[in-house]
Design a protein around this motif. Sequence first.
Motif, short mmCIF file in Angstrom:
data_model
loop_
_atom_site.label_atom_id
_atom_site.label_comp_id
_atom_site.label_asym_id
_atom_site.label_seq_id
_atom_site.Cartn_x
_atom_site.Cartn_y
_atom_site.Cartn_z
N ARG A 239 -1.82 5.38 8.80
CA ARG A 239 -2.81 6.05 7.93
C ARG A 239 -3.23 7.39 8.51
O ARG A 239 -3.40 8.37 7.80
CB ARG A 239 -4.03 5.13 7.79
CG ARG A 239 -5.03 5.54 6.74
CD ARG A 239 -6.12 4.47 6.63
NE ARG A 239 -5.56 3.16 6.38
CZ ARG A 239 -5.79 2.08 7.13
NH1 ARG A 239 -6.59 2.14 8.17
NH2 ARG A 239 -5.21 0.94 6.84
N CYS B 119 -4.28 -0.18 -0.08
CA CYS B 119 -5.00 -1.28 0.54
C CYS B 119 -6.46 -0.86 0.65
O CYS B 119 -6.79 0.33 0.55
CB CYS B 119 -4.42 -1.63 1.91
SG CYS B 119 -4.84 -0.47 3.22
N CYS C 288 0.84 -1.20 0.00
CA CYS C 288 0.00 0.00 0.00
C CYS C 288 0.88 1.25 0.00
O CYS C 288 1.90 1.30 0.68
CB CYS C 288 -0.90 -0.02 1.23
SG CYS C 288 -1.87 1.48 1.41
N CYS D 47 -7.20 1.85 3.30
CA CYS D 47 -6.78 3.22 2.94
C CYS D 47 -7.73 3.81 1.89
O CYS D 47 -8.04 5.00 1.93
CB CYS D 47 -5.34 3.23 2.44
SG CYS D 47 -4.14 3.07 3.78
N CYS E 114 -0.20 3.13 3.91
CA CYS E 114 0.13 2.50 5.19
C CYS E 114 1.18 1.40 5.00
O CYS E 114 1.98 1.48 4.09
CB CYS E 114 -1.13 2.00 5.88
SG CYS E 114 -1.85 0.52 5.14
#
Length: 277
Positions: free
Chosen positions: A244, A24, A3, A27, A6
């Motif tokens: 995040r 991901c 990702c 996110c 994150c």
Amino acid sequence: MKCSICIHTSKTKKIINKNGKVFCIDCLNFLKYPPNFELMKKEVEEILHNLKKSEGRYHCILAFSGGKDSVLALKLLKEKFKLNPLCVMVDNNYISKEAIENALKITKYYEVDLMILNRDYTDLFEDAIRRGESPCRRCSKLILREVWRVAKMLNMKYIITGHELPFGHSAIRKMKEGVEMIRLLAPYKIKEEEKYKMLKNLPWKKPNLGGYTTNCLVLGVALERFYEKYGFSFEVDRVATLVRFGLLSKEKAEEVLKKPDIPEEVYKELRRRGLNI
Ligand SMILES: [Zn+2]
């Protein structure tokens, strides 16, 4: 595939390629429906300012563990909101000695009352470790139930906790029978390094327990066993959320998610307390 926001990889989360960028699924959801931290803050502060006007010996209950987050919550309650909480600590037989010392020192420093309930979660922890599962959810459920009982007994509506992540889009959750829980740190988005800075001049010392904890003796070993079984940490979701939200750097997160190095003394201490591992 990793990702771009994150620390999730295809091993730990569904990864999606969107317009040439890799995210991901968590996110992607976060970008679509970002939590409104300002609104969260407003909701929490309105309740806490009103609590100041309430009568009775205590304004609220603080679920207290002696760890850095609940100590920070106490600091905010006392210094920012000028409230007098009753600190309720559930000693499940596996709280580190240092965390109890920290709890005693810090409550004395802030002149607040501390209630310690002694329980024994040996069976729960042995079971979780044997299966290679995370004991955290079951443990915190039991602890919250105890704290809720105290709130009911004293007829108090609000339980404050030091959780740093909100419940989805709110820092407040209704519990049974009119009691509400407030995750006090959630709206403020306090970065990891900032936390330690805020604790710097308080009588609080960081214990070395292995894993991302400042109070629990079991977490490190549970993480170690889970890691051996699955090849990653069961904290990956929580840590990914911290990244995040900008509360933890990727570098620090990777470090936290490595297989933990448990000091031998922690093993010894766990066995001494009756944990059969
Ligand atoms: Zn992500």
